[in-house]
Enzyme design. Sequence first.
Site, PDB file in Angstrom:
ATOM      1  N   SER A 137      49.909 101.783  90.161  1.00 11.72           N
ATOM      2  CA  SER A 137      48.711 101.067  90.584  1.00 11.72           C
ATOM      3  C   SER A 137      48.754 100.649  92.043  1.00 11.72           C
ATOM      4  O   SER A 137      47.703 100.425  92.652  1.00 11.72           O
ATOM      5  CB  SER A 137      48.475  99.845  89.694  1.00 11.72           C
ATOM      6  OG  SER A 137      49.630  99.036  89.638  1.00 11.72           O
ATOM      7  N   HIS A 188      49.301  95.132  94.074  1.00  7.24           N
ATOM      8  CA  HIS A 188      47.922  95.601  94.152  1.00  7.24           C
ATOM      9  C   HIS A 188      47.299  95.312  95.509  1.00  7.24           C
ATOM     10  O   HIS A 188      46.646  96.173  96.103  1.00  7.24           O
ATOM     11  CB  HIS A 188      47.097  94.956  93.035  1.00  7.24           C
ATOM     12  CG  HIS A 188      47.427  95.480  91.677  1.00  7.24           C
ATOM     13  ND1 HIS A 188      46.757  95.074  90.541  1.00  7.24           N
ATOM     14  CD2 HIS A 188      48.344  96.396  91.261  1.00  7.24           C
ATOM     15  CE1 HIS A 188      47.253  95.707  89.494  1.00  7.24           C
ATOM     16  NE2 HIS A 188      48.213  96.517  89.915  1.00  7.24           N
TER      17      HIS A 188
END
Length: 240
Positions: A137, A188
Amino acid sequence: RQQTRARWQGGLRVASGNPVTRVLLAINIVVFFLELATSLSRGLLGSAGGWLVFWGGLYPPSVALDGEYWRLLTPMFLHANLIHLLFNMWALYVVGSYLEMLAGRVKYLLLYFLSGIAGNVLVYVIGPRESLVIGASTAIFGLFGALFVYSFNNRHTAAGMMLRSTGFLIVINLLLTFSLPGISWQGHVGGLLGGMAAMEALSVFGHKDLRSPFERQDIAAVGTIVGILVLLVVVRTVTF
């Protein structure tokens, strides 16, 4: 008939023009099955997630104290469970396929790896000392960020139509990042910022065609980003 043919051919180009994305998907899937296999012998090194996660997950003390700097790269290909893998691979296929078509294979790979490493570096720099972080991610957030920047810089063209939807997806995913437990917001956010910075550098803030040949200017831009990441790692290692 001509309009229908053009749309069909455009769809074929998107579907068949993503060999790098398909290779990345394959690597992640193969590594996940290797994780499952090694987890059968998880008592070997005391890792609950198997030997691969123990060896390749981002564990800051191992980086700072043992010099295991590969951990800033390898977490991008490791996943905690099947749901984690499927969600990331779906996002990679959707966003990555389109971005690969826009950027070309070399620049797309640079965007992917710079984003993933930037996310892992931010985890290393400001994340919890004892955390173990894995997942693609970091790179995928970077692809979203890169696509947002590209759409913004080309907002008066057809590509700019992606701006609103991409921004909406980024906001939703950031809300989930800060709302759900067990998610590394540093990874992230770092990946997102890395992807945005890489896109701006490779497109010279929107003034250069992204599909243009790779030139010295691109090498200098990528080198600058890598230099900043290396500096952050060095400072964190010294002060760990």
